[in-house]
Motif scaffolding. Structure first.
Motif, short mmCIF file in Angstrom:
data_model
loop_
_atom_site.label_atom_id
_atom_site.label_comp_id
_atom_site.label_asym_id
_atom_site.label_seq_id
_atom_site.Cartn_x
_atom_site.Cartn_y
_atom_site.Cartn_z
N ASN A 139 -12.86 -9.87 -11.62
CA ASN A 139 -11.60 -9.33 -12.15
C ASN A 139 -10.90 -8.41 -11.16
O ASN A 139 -9.68 -8.39 -11.11
CB ASN A 139 -11.83 -8.60 -13.47
N ILE A 140 -11.67 -7.64 -10.38
CA ILE A 140 -11.02 -6.75 -9.42
C ILE A 140 -10.33 -7.58 -8.35
O ILE A 140 -9.27 -7.22 -7.85
CB ILE A 140 -11.99 -5.71 -8.83
N ARG A 141 -10.91 -8.71 -8.01
CA ARG A 141 -10.26 -9.61 -7.04
C ARG A 141 -8.92 -10.10 -7.61
O ARG A 141 -7.93 -10.17 -6.90
CB ARG A 141 -11.16 -10.77 -6.69
N LYS A 142 -8.91 -10.40 -8.90
CA LYS A 142 -7.66 -10.84 -9.54
C LYS A 142 -6.62 -9.72 -9.52
O LYS A 142 -5.44 -9.97 -9.30
CB LYS A 142 -7.93 -11.29 -10.98
N VAL A 143 -7.08 -8.49 -9.76
CA VAL A 143 -6.18 -7.33 -9.75
C VAL A 143 -5.55 -7.18 -8.36
O VAL A 143 -4.33 -7.02 -8.23
CB VAL A 143 -6.93 -6.04 -10.14
N VAL A 144 -6.39 -7.22 -7.34
CA VAL A 144 -5.90 -7.04 -5.97
C VAL A 144 -4.96 -8.18 -5.58
O VAL A 144 -3.89 -7.96 -5.00
CB VAL A 144 -7.09 -6.91 -4.98
N GLU A 145 -5.33 -9.41 -5.93
CA GLU A 145 -4.48 -10.56 -5.61
C GLU A 145 -3.13 -10.44 -6.30
O GLU A 145 -2.09 -10.66 -5.68
CB GLU A 145 -5.16 -11.87 -5.99
N ARG A 146 -3.15 -10.09 -7.57
CA ARG A 146 -1.89 -9.94 -8.32
C ARG A 146 -1.03 -8.83 -7.70
O ARG A 146 0.19 -8.98 -7.55
CB ARG A 146 -2.20 -9.64 -9.78
N SER A 147 -1.67 -7.72 -7.33
CA SER A 147 -0.94 -6.61 -6.72
C SER A 147 -0.31 -7.02 -5.39
O SER A 147 0.85 -6.71 -5.11
CB SER A 147 -1.86 -5.43 -6.48
N PRO A 198 5.52 3.76 5.09
CA PRO A 198 4.37 4.33 4.35
C PRO A 198 4.45 4.07 2.84
O PRO A 198 3.44 4.03 2.16
CB PRO A 198 4.46 5.82 4.66
N GLN A 199 5.66 3.88 2.34
CA GLN A 199 5.82 3.65 0.90
C GLN A 199 5.22 2.31 0.48
O GLN A 199 4.81 2.15 -0.67
CB GLN A 199 7.31 3.70 0.54
N VAL A 200 5.11 1.36 1.40
CA VAL A 200 4.57 0.03 1.07
C VAL A 200 3.12 0.15 0.60
O VAL A 200 2.75 -0.40 -0.44
CB VAL A 200 4.68 -0.93 2.29
N LYS A 201 2.29 0.88 1.33
CA LYS A 201 0.88 1.07 0.94
C LYS A 201 0.77 1.87 -0.36
O LYS A 201 -0.06 1.57 -1.20
CB LYS A 201 0.10 1.78 2.05
N THR A 235 -1.04 0.56 -3.83
CA THR A 235 -2.11 1.29 -4.53
C THR A 235 -1.69 1.60 -5.96
O THR A 235 -2.47 1.43 -6.89
CB THR A 235 -2.45 2.59 -3.77
N ARG A 236 -0.44 2.03 -6.14
CA ARG A 236 0.07 2.33 -7.48
C ARG A 236 0.05 1.08 -8.35
O ARG A 236 -0.37 1.12 -9.50
CB ARG A 236 1.49 2.88 -7.38
N ARG A 237 0.43 -0.05 -7.79
CA ARG A 237 0.41 -1.31 -8.54
C ARG A 237 -1.00 -1.66 -8.97
O ARG A 237 -1.22 -2.08 -10.11
CB ARG A 237 0.95 -2.45 -7.67
N CYS A 238 -1.95 -1.54 -8.07
CA CYS A 238 -3.35 -1.82 -8.41
C CYS A 238 -3.82 -0.92 -9.54
O CYS A 238 -4.46 -1.39 -10.48
CB CYS A 238 -4.26 -1.62 -7.20
N GLU A 239 -3.51 0.36 -9.44
CA GLU A 239 -3.92 1.30 -10.48
C GLU A 239 -3.32 0.92 -11.83
O GLU A 239 -4.00 0.96 -12.86
CB GLU A 239 -3.52 2.73 -10.09
N GLU A 240 -2.04 0.56 -11.84
CA GLU A 240 -1.38 0.18 -13.08
C GLU A 240 -2.01 -1.07 -13.69
O GLU A 240 -2.23 -1.15 -14.90
CB GLU A 240 0.12 -0.07 -12.84
N ILE A 241 -2.32 -2.06 -12.87
CA ILE A 241 -2.91 -3.30 -13.36
C ILE A 241 -4.31 -3.06 -13.88
O ILE A 241 -4.72 -3.60 -14.90
CB ILE A 241 -2.89 -4.39 -12.26
N ILE A 242 -5.08 -2.19 -13.20
CA ILE A 242 -6.44 -1.86 -13.66
C ILE A 242 -6.36 -1.15 -15.01
O ILE A 242 -7.12 -1.47 -15.92
CB ILE A 242 -7.18 -0.99 -12.62
N LEU A 247 -9.80 2.65 -4.05
CA LEU A 247 -9.44 3.11 -5.40
C LEU A 247 -10.58 3.94 -6.00
O LEU A 247 -11.08 3.66 -7.08
CB LEU A 247 -9.13 1.90 -6.29
N ASP A 248 -10.99 4.99 -5.30
CA ASP A 248 -12.13 5.81 -5.71
C ASP A 248 -11.98 6.42 -7.09
O ASP A 248 -12.93 6.44 -7.87
CB ASP A 248 -12.35 6.95 -4.70
N LYS A 249 -10.81 6.91 -7.42
CA LYS A 249 -10.65 7.61 -8.70
C LYS A 249 -10.74 6.67 -9.90
O LYS A 249 -10.89 7.11 -11.02
CB LYS A 249 -9.34 8.39 -8.73
N LEU A 250 -10.71 5.37 -9.66
CA LEU A 250 -10.84 4.41 -10.75
C LEU A 250 -12.17 3.65 -10.68
O LEU A 250 -12.30 2.57 -11.24
CB LEU A 250 -9.68 3.41 -10.71
N ALA A 251 -13.14 4.23 -10.01
CA ALA A 251 -14.42 3.56 -9.78
C ALA A 251 -15.09 3.08 -11.06
O ALA A 251 -15.61 1.96 -11.13
CB ALA A 251 -15.36 4.47 -8.99
#
Length: 134
Positions: free
Chosen positions: A25-33, A115-118, A122-129, A11-15
């Motif tokens: 918190n990032i672990r929580k984001v990834v787990e939730r996603s 490919p849509q799964v990945k 990524t989109r879910r992680c970005e939205e949660i962040i 998630l480089d663009k959200l560094a």
């Protein structure tokens, strides 16, 4: 059973926002996603699973915990084994000579491995962040 992997360093663009969240918190984001993605995959493959496979729908994974290995998180997706072996034959087909010959179920395969799964993950992680940094 398959594993869906995600390394949050992708998630480089959200560094900057990730740094503000901190590692806990990032672990929580990834787990939730990952958990949301697991449920989404389960809801997609449930209607695609043929009735003729009897109990296969009962072995769809939708409530497994996230496993961590450094910065890489993994979660089980697809079908639970050993009954889930039918799901593998459905997704990939049987390419051997013999009976029954089963053609690959492309929609079912793409619902788990496409490919849509990945991209969705990524989109879910970005939205949660974005949601957590507001």
């Amino acid at each position: 059973m398959s594993k869906l992997e995600f390394d949050y360093r992708n998630l480089d663009k959200l560094a900057d926002k990730i740094e503000k969240l901190g590692s806990d918190n990032i672990r929580k984001v990834v787990e939730r996603s990952l958990e949301e993605q697991q449920k989404d995959i389960a809801s997609k493959i449930r209607p695609l699973t043929p009735v003729r496979t009897r109990d296969l729908k009962e072995h769809i994974i939708d409530h497994k915990p996230v496993e961590w290995s450094g910065t890489v998180a993994k979660i089980d997706i697809g079908y639970e084994f050993p009954s889930g072996l039918k799901g593998v034959y459905l997704m990939n087909g049987t390419k051997v000579h013999g009976t029954p010959r089963v053609k690959p179920h492309k929609k079912l395969h793409d619902a788990v491995f496409g490919p849509q799964v990945k991209k969705d993950l990524t989109r879910r992680c970005e939205e949660i962040i974005e949601e957590m940094t507001r």
